[in-house]
Structures are given as structure tokens and as C-alpha cells.
Design a protein around this motif. Structure first.
Motif, mmCIF file in Angstrom:
data_model
loop_
_atom_site.group_PDB
_atom_site.id
_atom_site.type_symbol
_atom_site.label_atom_id
_atom_site.label_comp_id
_atom_site.label_asym_id
_atom_site.label_seq_id
_atom_site.Cartn_x
_atom_site.Cartn_y
_atom_site.Cartn_z
ATOM 1 N N VAL A 62 3.651 20.169 -1.039
ATOM 2 C CA VAL A 62 4.037 19.353 0.107
ATOM 3 C C VAL A 62 3.070 18.173 0.203
ATOM 4 C CG1 VAL A 62 4.454 19.289 2.591
ATOM 5 C CG2 VAL A 62 4.935 21.378 1.302
ATOM 6 N N TYR A 63 3.628 16.981 0.234
ATOM 7 C CA TYR A 63 2.813 15.768 0.256
ATOM 8 C C TYR A 63 3.232 14.880 1.419
ATOM 9 C CZ TYR A 63 1.565 17.051 -4.537
ATOM 10 O OH TYR A 63 1.109 17.716 -5.642
ATOM 11 N N ARG A 64 2.247 14.268 2.042
ATOM 12 C CA ARG A 64 2.530 13.247 3.049
ATOM 13 C C ARG A 64 2.448 11.884 2.369
ATOM 14 N NH1 ARG A 64 -0.102 12.423 9.130
ATOM 15 N NH2 ARG A 64 1.359 10.776 9.781
ATOM 16 N N LEU A 65 3.477 11.070 2.579
ATOM 17 C CA LEU A 65 3.573 9.776 1.920
ATOM 18 C C LEU A 65 3.574 8.670 2.971
ATOM 19 C CD1 LEU A 65 6.454 10.595 -0.606
ATOM 20 C CD2 LEU A 65 4.000 10.907 -0.926
ATOM 21 N N VAL A 96 0.864 -1.182 0.000
ATOM 22 C CA VAL A 96 0.000 0.000 0.000
ATOM 23 C C VAL A 96 0.901 1.233 0.000
ATOM 24 C CG1 VAL A 96 -1.789 1.318 1.180
ATOM 25 C CG2 VAL A 96 -1.827 -1.187 1.274
ATOM 26 N N LEU A 97 0.749 2.075 -1.005
ATOM 27 C CA LEU A 97 1.484 3.332 -1.095
ATOM 28 C C LEU A 97 0.466 4.457 -1.226
ATOM 29 C CD1 LEU A 97 4.069 5.044 -1.458
ATOM 30 C CD2 LEU A 97 3.953 4.529 -3.906
ATOM 31 N N ALA A 98 0.503 5.408 -0.299
ATOM 32 C CA ALA A 98 -0.473 6.493 -0.291
ATOM 33 C C ALA A 98 0.231 7.838 -0.292
ATOM 34 C CB ALA A 98 -1.383 6.389 0.938
ATOM 35 N N ALA A 99 -0.372 8.799 -0.979
ATOM 36 C CA ALA A 99 0.157 10.165 -1.032
ATOM 37 C C ALA A 99 -1.008 11.138 -0.925
ATOM 38 C CB ALA A 99 0.921 10.401 -2.332
ATOM 39 N N GLU A 100 -0.809 12.213 -0.181
ATOM 40 C CA GLU A 100 -1.852 13.232 -0.024
ATOM 41 C C GLU A 100 -1.204 14.596 0.107
ATOM 42 O OE1 GLU A 100 -5.867 14.174 2.631
ATOM 43 O OE2 GLU A 100 -4.360 12.779 3.394
ATOM 44 N N ARG A 101 -1.695 15.535 -0.681
ATOM 45 C CA ARG A 101 -1.191 16.899 -0.563
ATOM 46 C C ARG A 101 -1.737 17.523 0.709
ATOM 47 N NH1 ARG A 101 -2.516 22.156 -4.366
ATOM 48 N NH2 ARG A 101 -1.015 23.566 -3.378
#
Length: 334
Positions: free
Chosen positions: A170-173, A157-162
Motif C-alpha cells: 500500500v502506497y500513498r501517492l 513533483v511526484l512522491a510515493a511512500e509505502r
């Protein structure tokens, strides 16, 4: 009743017109995108592209798709590929990969198989698909190199959110990998004595990355956004009785060299150091003195089996505690 029926018929006709106009525009946009890539020197081909899903979906189905960027040395091909979207929410895309695909990189060529690999992508701007958040999942994923060596994992599972509070890119991964089995040559390189299990129990990561520009289709088409600051909340790997954790922050210059400090916490660190020396990550010539120095530091901290020490990046070099390890890695996306 007659008026209601007329409104329903008119609504159905209007929605049908919207769907057919949208599907036609989607086909035109896809063809134009492939033409633009070929104009930039890419190899970009597919046998067929169909839009299905009337009335509530725009489902793009590709057969025998092939993309290659000679400028970076990356290429990808698959017998089929799907990008699906709700017709009333075209900014939310679902990508579905086939069970088999091929990926070529500057390092090697790989055959990839999986039971289920897909991504959910939510865009802020439908026109250029500026990324708001995305999640990629895969199960029973196997990656085989050109020599026939296979690395496998049970789930990814790979997730990214601005981050909404930031106007910058800036993104949290987040990353979670379960039951990762490295390829046999890599396992022998890291663990020549065979003391560790065949599989890592888990790999987890939680970090925030500031890029020099937003992730969007336009940015990917021209130049990949590059990291400028990396804040590692926690990166953790568990392999048998070994536990390795990282936390810290580094800035990254335009060349890709990091500057900053990452704290390394290792349980049963002597075994980890022996693996690092065996793999060549730590030069053998300094392995003995490094072990003696770290033994003293761990004893002073109160637990000789657990190590808590900084990894320092500065002037293109990296140090582990007071010991120089050599050149720092270049953090640059191709």
C-alpha cells in the motif's frame, strides 16, 4: 600518537578496499542486469558504464543508454544517465536524467527536454530495491510528440511512500503540477472555442493505492505491480475559472475494471460539461439531456454553478449520476 596514526591508516585501507569491492560488484551487477534483460527479449545496451565517487559515493555514469521492452511497446534512450548512492548508505539512490531524452510508448514517440529532472529513491531491501519512498522532480519539462506538438509544464513533483502501518503493498501517492500547458491539438480538442487560458494553473492529487505486490526491481523485471484498490483523497485541477475536484474509492479486478464511486465536484460545471462534449468524453447525443438533469440537481443542492454528483463504476460501465456514459476505463499498468 603512533597507535592512532596506525589505526587511521588501517581504517583508510579497509575503507578503500570496501569501496573498490563495492564498485566492482556494482559494475558486475549492472552488466548482469542488462544480460538478463536481453535474455528476456529486451533491447538493452549502453556504450560505457563507469563507477566514480571514491571514497564516499558509488556514482554510476552511463553513456548512450537504450532500453526497450517489445512485450509492452515501451522504449527509452538517453545520451547519459546517472544513478548515485552514498557508499555508507547504498539503499538511498539519486537518479539524474539528462536535459534531453526520448521515450517511445504504444501510443507515440516523444522527445523530452527539461532543465532539471531527478529522483530520490529509498529502498527497504538493497538486494532487490524494494521501494520504501521516492520523489521525482522536474522543472521546465517539455514533451514533444512525433508530429511536433509540445506539452509543457513549469514544475512537477511526484512522491510515493509505502505506508508503514501496512504489511501489504500500500502506497500513498502525491502529485503536483504547476503551469501545465497542453499541446495545441489537445487544447483545441478540449476547448475548441478558445475560452480558456493556454495553461492550467495547477493539478494536484493525493491518493492511496494498494497493489497486488510490492514495487521492487524484481517485480518490475517480471510484471508490473497492478492496482487493486484506489482511495482518492483529493484530485484537483484548476483551469482559469474552472475547478474540478474528485474524491472517492474504487476496487480494481484482475482485468483492470474499477468498481466503486468517485464524487465529482465542479465549479462552473456547465462550461466543463461543454468541454467534455466537445472532446467526445461525453457522447453528444446525451449531452443535452445530461445538462438538463444536472441543472436540476445543482439547483436542488442550492448552488446552480457548483455540481456535486457521484461517478459510479460497476460491471465494466460508468455512470455520471443517473446517466450512463459507456465502458469504464481499464486500469492496468503495462
Amino acid at each position: 600518537m603512533r597507535t592512532l596514526l596506525s589505526l587511521i591508516i588501517l581504517g583508510a585501507i579497509a575503507w578503500s578496499g570496501y569501496w573498490f569491492v563495492g564498485s566492482s560488484g556494482l559494475q558486475t551487477g549492472v552488466a548482469q542486469w542488462f544480460d538478463d534483460r536481453r535474455g528476456e527479449g529486451w533491447l538493452a545496451e549502453y556504450n560505457t558504464h563507469e563507477v566514480q565517487g571514491f571514497p564516499n559515493r558509488f556514482d554510476s555514469h552511463f553513456n548512450n543508454i537504450y532500453l526497450a521492452d517489445p512485450g509492452t511497446g515501451w522504449a527509452w534512450t538517453a545520451p547519459e544517465f546517472q544513478i548515485n548512492a552514498l557508499s555508507y548508505n547504498p539503499g538511498h539512490l539519486i537518479a539524474v536524467w539528462p536535459d534531453q531524452q526520448k521515450l517511445a510508448t504504444p501510443i507515440d514517440k516523444y522527445d523530452i527536454t527539461s532543465e532539471d529532472m531527478r529522483a530520490s529513491i529509498v529502498a527497504e531491501n538493497v538486494a532487490n530495491l524494494t521501494l520504501n519512498r521516492a520523489t521525482i522532480t522536474a522543472t521546465e519539462l517539455d514533451v514533444t510528440d512525433s508530429k511536433g506538438h509540445t506539452a509543457a509544464l513549469s514544475s512537477l513533483v511526484l512522491a510515493a511512500e509505502r505506508l508503514p502501518e501496512s504489511e501489504e503493498a500500500v502506497y500513498r501517492l502525491g502529485l503536483q503540477i504547476d503551469d501545465f500547458k497542453p499541446s495545441l491539438p489537445w487544447k483545441k480538442l478540449i476547448d475548441p472555442s478558445g475560452a480558456l487560458p493556454d495553461s492550467l494553473d495547477a493539478i494536484n492529487a493525493d491518493l492511496t493505492v494498494a497493489f497486488d505486490e510490492l514495487w521492487s526491481m524484481e517485480a518490475i523485471n517480471t510484471a508490473r505491480p497492478q492496482p487493486r484498490n484506489i482511495h482518492i483523497r483529493l484530485v484537483e485541477a484548476r483551469w482559469g475559472k474552472l475547478l474540478l475536484q474528485l474524491a472517492g474509492e474504487v476496487s480494481v479486478d484482475s482485468i483492470g475494471y474499477p468498481t466503486g464511486e468517485v464524487t465529482v465536484k465542479a465549479r462552473n460545471w456547465k462550461e466543463i460539461l461543454e468541454l467534455a462534449i466537445a472532446s467526445g468524453a461525453v457522447p453528444e447525443g446525451i449531452g443535452g439531456s445530461l445538462k438538463d438533469g444536472l441543472s436540476l440537481l445543482s439547483t436542488l443542492s442550492g448552488n446552480p454553478e457548483t455540481l456535486d454528483i457521484p461517478l459510479t463504476f460497476e460491471y465494466g460501465k460508468v455512470k455520471f449520476g443517473p446517466v450512463p456514459l459507456g465502458p469504464a476505463p481499464v486500469l492496468k499498468l503495462r
